[in-house]
Design a protein around this motif. Sequence first.
Motif, PDB file in Angstrom:
ATOM      1  N   GLU A 320      53.426  32.901  48.166  1.00 22.85           N
ATOM      2  CA  GLU A 320      53.984  33.423  49.410  1.00 22.85           C
ATOM      3  C   GLU A 320      53.189  32.980  50.631  1.00 22.85           C
ATOM      4  N   SER A 321      52.008  32.378  50.425  1.00 31.61           N
ATOM      5  CA  SER A 321      51.255  31.930  51.588  1.00 31.61           C
ATOM      6  C   SER A 321      51.694  30.515  51.924  1.00 31.61           C
ATOM      7  N   ALA A 322      51.906  30.278  53.207  1.00 29.99           N
ATOM      8  CA  ALA A 322      52.436  28.986  53.646  1.00 29.99           C
ATOM      9  C   ALA A 322      51.534  27.831  53.207  1.00 29.99           C
ATOM     10  N   THR A 323      50.217  28.083  53.155  1.00 26.82           N
ATOM     11  CA  THR A 323      49.270  27.018  52.816  1.00 26.82           C
ATOM     12  C   THR A 323      49.477  26.489  51.402  1.00 26.82           C
ATOM     13  N   PHE A 324      49.782  27.404  50.467  1.00 27.72           N
ATOM     14  CA  PHE A 324      49.839  27.005  49.065  1.00 27.72           C
ATOM     15  C   PHE A 324      51.271  26.829  48.559  1.00 27.72           C
ATOM     16  N   LEU A 325      52.241  26.846  49.471  1.00 26.59           N
ATOM     17  CA  LEU A 325      53.637  26.823  49.048  1.00 26.59           C
ATOM     18  C   LEU A 325      53.932  25.644  48.131  1.00 26.59           C
ATOM     19  N   GLU A 326      53.347  24.491  48.437  1.00 28.19           N
ATOM     20  CA  GLU A 326      53.633  23.288  47.661  1.00 28.19           C
ATOM     21  C   GLU A 326      52.718  23.156  46.441  1.00 28.19           C
ATOM     22  N   THR A 327      51.563  23.806  46.498  1.00 30.80           N
ATOM     23  CA  THR A 327      50.541  23.516  45.493  1.00 30.80           C
ATOM     24  C   THR A 327      50.164  24.708  44.626  1.00 30.80           C
ATOM     25  N   TRP A 328      50.894  25.840  44.770  1.00 32.39           N
ATOM     26  CA  TRP A 328      50.416  27.056  44.110  1.00 32.39           C
ATOM     27  C   TRP A 328      50.344  26.932  42.590  1.00 32.39           C
ATOM     28  N   THR A 329      51.247  26.149  42.003  1.00 33.55           N
ATOM     29  CA  THR A 329      51.196  26.021  40.539  1.00 33.55           C
ATOM     30  C   THR A 329      49.917  25.290  40.122  1.00 33.55           C
ATOM     31  N   LEU A 330      49.537  24.307  40.940  1.00 33.75           N
ATOM     32  CA  LEU A 330      48.315  23.544  40.659  1.00 33.75           C
ATOM     33  C   LEU A 330      47.088  24.444  40.751  1.00 33.75           C
ATOM     34  N   VAL A 331      47.045  25.261  41.810  1.00 36.37           N
ATOM     35  CA  VAL A 331      45.916  26.167  41.991  1.00 36.37           C
ATOM     36  C   VAL A 331      45.819  27.142  40.822  1.00 36.37           C
ATOM     37  N   MET A 332      46.971  27.692  40.415  1.00 41.85           N
ATOM     38  CA  MET A 332      46.959  28.629  39.292  1.00 41.85           C
ATOM     39  C   MET A 332      46.430  27.942  38.030  1.00 41.85           C
ATOM     40  N   GLY A 333      46.905  26.719  37.798  1.00 36.42           N
ATOM     41  CA  GLY A 333      46.448  25.969  36.631  1.00 36.42           C
ATOM     42  C   GLY A 333      44.943  25.782  36.652  1.00 36.42           C
ATOM     43  N   GLY A 334      44.410  25.414  37.815  1.00 39.69           N
ATOM     44  CA  GLY A 334      42.971  25.208  37.968  1.00 39.69           C
ATOM     45  C   GLY A 334      42.201  26.483  37.666  1.00 39.69           C
ATOM     46  N   LEU A 335      42.722  27.613  38.169  1.00 43.96           N
ATOM     47  CA  LEU A 335      42.031  28.884  37.935  1.00 43.96           C
ATOM     48  C   LEU A 335      42.007  29.231  36.446  1.00 43.96           C
ATOM     49  N   PHE A 336      43.117  28.935  35.754  1.00 45.75           N
ATOM     50  CA  PHE A 336      43.156  29.231  34.317  1.00 45.75           C
ATOM     51  C   PHE A 336      42.114  28.393  33.574  1.00 45.75           C
ATOM     52  N   VAL A 337      42.012  27.136  33.972  1.00 46.01           N
ATOM     53  CA  VAL A 337      41.029  26.274  33.321  1.00 46.01           C
ATOM     54  C   VAL A 337      39.633  26.839  33.537  1.00 46.01           C
ATOM     55  N   LEU A 338      39.344  27.254  34.782  1.00 45.31           N
ATOM     56  CA  LEU A 338      38.032  27.835  35.081  1.00 45.31           C
ATOM     57  C   LEU A 338      37.763  29.065  34.217  1.00 45.31           C
ATOM     58  N   ILE A 339      38.765  29.926  34.130  1.00 48.53           N
ATOM     59  CA  ILE A 339      38.594  31.159  33.350  1.00 48.53           C
ATOM     60  C   ILE A 339      38.301  30.826  31.887  1.00 48.53           C
ATOM     61  N   VAL A 340      39.077  29.916  31.334  1.00 49.91           N
ATOM     62  CA  VAL A 340      38.912  29.600  29.918  1.00 49.91           C
ATOM     63  C   VAL A 340      37.543  28.958  29.677  1.00 49.91           C
ATOM     64  N   LEU A 341      37.096  28.121  30.635  1.00 53.22           N
ATOM     65  CA  LEU A 341      35.812  27.449  30.467  1.00 53.22           C
ATOM     66  C   LEU A 341      34.639  28.410  30.610  1.00 53.22           C
ATOM     67  N   PHE A 342      34.703  29.254  31.632  1.00 54.62           N
ATOM     68  CA  PHE A 342      33.516  30.039  31.962  1.00 54.62           C
ATOM     69  C   PHE A 342      33.604  31.501  31.553  1.00 54.62           C
ATOM     70  N   LEU A 343      34.828  31.996  31.319  1.00 56.30           N
ATOM     71  CA  LEU A 343      34.958  33.392  30.904  1.00 56.30           C
ATOM     72  C   LEU A 343      35.774  33.458  29.617  1.00 56.30           C
ATOM     73  N   PRO A 344      35.216  32.974  28.512  1.00 54.32           N
ATOM     74  CA  PRO A 344      35.996  32.909  27.282  1.00 54.32           C
ATOM     75  C   PRO A 344      36.520  34.270  26.841  1.00 54.32           C
ATOM     76  N   LYS A 345      35.852  35.333  27.218  1.00 52.56           N
ATOM     77  CA  LYS A 345      36.330  36.664  26.837  1.00 52.56           C
ATOM     78  C   LYS A 345      37.109  37.320  27.966  1.00 52.56           C
ATOM     79  N   GLY A 346      37.437  36.535  28.979  1.00 57.80           N
ATOM     80  CA  GLY A 346      38.219  37.069  30.079  1.00 57.80           C
ATOM     81  C   GLY A 346      37.393  37.958  30.989  1.00 57.80           C
ATOM     82  N   LEU A 347      38.078  38.612  31.909  1.00 61.63           N
ATOM     83  CA  LEU A 347      37.370  39.448  32.869  1.00 61.63           C
ATOM     84  C   LEU A 347      36.729  40.646  32.180  1.00 61.63           C
ATOM     85  N   ALA A 348      37.379  41.161  31.152  1.00 63.33           N
ATOM     86  CA  ALA A 348      36.784  42.282  30.416  1.00 63.33           C
ATOM     87  C   ALA A 348      35.462  41.843  29.803  1.00 63.33           C
ATOM     88  N   GLY A 349      35.417  40.583  29.334  1.00 61.08           N
ATOM     89  CA  GLY A 349      34.175  40.055  28.772  1.00 61.08           C
ATOM     90  C   GLY A 349      33.085  39.969  29.819  1.00 61.08           C
TER      91      GLY A 349
END
Lengths: 379, 435
Positions: A320-349
């Motif tokens: 919904e933010s104008a800045t990420f309108l075109e790229t939001w799927t990419l940003v989400m993908g990047g965040l998932f990769v970061l989570i899986v790499l650095f937080l293998p047990k997720g936020l609860a971990g």
Amino acid sequence: MMQPKSIDPISRHRPSAELVAILLVCALVIVAPVLLNNDYLLNKVARYLVLGMLAMSLSLSWGYAGILNLGQAMSFGLGSYAMAMTLKLKTVPVHTGPQGLPDFMVWNNVTQLPWFWWPFESQTFAIFAGMAIPAAVAAALGWFMFRGRITGVYVAIITLAAMVVLNLVIIDQQQYTGGFNGITDLAQLELFGIAFDAYGRSTYYLVAICMTGALLGAYAFTRTKAGLIIQAIRDHESRVRYFGYDVGAYQIAAFALSAAIAGLAGMLYTIVMEFASPTFLGVQLSLSVVVWCAVGGRQSLLGALLGAILVAGVQGALSESATFLETWTLVMGGLFVLIVLFLPKGLAGLVSSLWTLARQRSFRPFRSLHRIGQTEGGA
Amino acid sequence: MLADRAHREGFFVFEQGMEMKLTRRQLLRNTAAFGAFASTGFPHIWIKNADLASAAAGEIKVGVLFSLTGTTAIIEESLNKATLLAIEEINAAGGIKGMKIVPVVEDPASDPATFADKARKLVVGDKCVSVFGSYTSASRKAVLPVFERQNNLYWYPTLYEGRECSKNVIYTGAVPNQQQDEFIPWLINKFGKKFYLIGSNYIYPKEENNYCKKLLQKHGGEVVAEEYVPLGHSEFSSVINKFKSTQPNVIFSTVVGDSVVALHRQYHAAGLDPEKMPMASLTTSENEIAAMGGEAAAGHFTSAPYFMVFQSPENEKFVAAYKKRWGADKVTHFVSEACYFQIHLFKQAVEKLAVSDITPPNIRDAVKGQETLAPQGKVRIEPENLHTWLWPKIAQAQSDGQFKILVQAKNWLKPLPYAAYPGQVCSEKGLVVQN
């Protein structure tokens, strides 16, 4: 008799802490309408809570029972359609008048209400069916899988395939199911004289109460003897079998319970969204649930629930933010990769690790961060 | 051992074993990852915009709801672009009574639930006075409850199956009678009376075929086969074999999306001859031809109110502006044209209202009977059913990817969303059923 500490290293220091966290979140959910004086936001939060419930149901089967159900959205969709069918029958169709056929059946030249729609004239039956049907389907599927000692990746494939089959049947049998468009134009749910308007507080409270109940119920289940055995099966299936436990029965039970909660979430989703669609039991949603669980931490009911709310919220905000309108799927993908790499047990971990560290030594954040900063700079 | 564990936990195994003693460096790393996640946060949740009036501060907010990602993104992006182009043109020319139109663009990601969610955001959260959006019927059905419950206004540019009578939707695409009334008799005269009906398996093709069969009966045509393929179907060899064995004079196609491309290519590859057994489509536009290549499309027919090659001063202006704004290789088509002219109809409706009266119901009442010179010719919103008077045309696809217009209607045609169902009329009071 098994103690929790012998099963999951995390739960050694967490039983009470997790319960406190669950109660805090439940309290926050219940008082949220007082803080959020905006019907649109309430409606949105209600939607996120339903998705949270769905993720929590998967955490029960994946995180606790070790059964990765890639078709969790099948149960969700079944619940959603059960609710949509009964609400559809309560509308007054324009083309045929009261007691007439739903509009999409008229369009498809159906002349009689098909038999499997009859019981949905009763709302009580529909609410029961919304949980019982997914649970029964899961139990049947589970019976074949767990009695046959199928595990791991095959369970994931079978559950995913079962969901895709059901999805295709619903799209194909459009004269009975509304097909690709789903079941739209629904009446409002009325329970005990209260009408649940999707934009009203009543719906929010309905969702909040169901979610709280489901979360506490699931948590309580994980602390029962059966819950502990299920976790033991996750950690070492053959050892539990050698103890003489009927492993398959426990797995089927956990699988069906998880499906029933997903079905309840599906029913609530129909009330909040005001329609049911075959995308509710689509591959995309079903895999999203897995991602939410991974982000939140699959071995924590609360973590999975918050993971879903957080991911859905961030996704909504980004797109919904104008800045990420075109790229939001990419940003989400990047965040998932970061989570899986650095937080293998997720936020609860992460929370759990912080807790461990705090208990390992007296936690003095500023001094330690300062020291870490120096070492990092030096290296 | 490792594999065994992976086996038990499913293939999403993110870690093996729990680190009991965390180093600070690990902790910092973890916290940083969480921070990156959280800081992208929920900005909008905390911003309350409940007090925004519809036309506050010289701005008129409208929603633009076309998928920019997902399965229908390719076509919907062109609709988004045509909509934004019209808004920019109006703003550059001074806006509406000096007020700028502010488009709030959302990406519903080709998913009905997201459509409903974003529609709520635009209507309830942003307080837009109108929303322009949707390509598929499924997405329109998903947002309909939002607009009806909130009494807002949705502008739907796509041709569709009709049989809808909502006070909260302005339909600027064609309904079955506007695409078929001229087309079917013309096809029978030119090629013969045997029709093969092929469509994707959902409500739109079924309704178009319901109407087609009525027309065939009226004009002495006959149906040799009626077949539906799953949405997204791309394997047409058995269908093409049936074309060969039944030898229809016309293949009447309401296949949609990627299936259009597959069907044309495989028809072409099978060596069938469009001169003898042409496909007559209601859905093949310049956009689909660009995807399949002109060779596969050449010789087949489409009926629609607009083609890119149509000669009118308005269309030349539209095509030139579209290419200038979005790229010289871009094509316009019958849905993007409707996106473009419906913004102009919106402008005319709002112009009729006092600034304090700019609300969705007032806009709806003001747009009734409005006319504008669209690229396809002069169009008009029918006050009774909020559909649009359009100019049917029949055209043949050429190998250069464009169409050649063969027949143009002498008169614009009234929209009849319930044409296939005698006794049912959409009126200002809603659907009237005369039994």
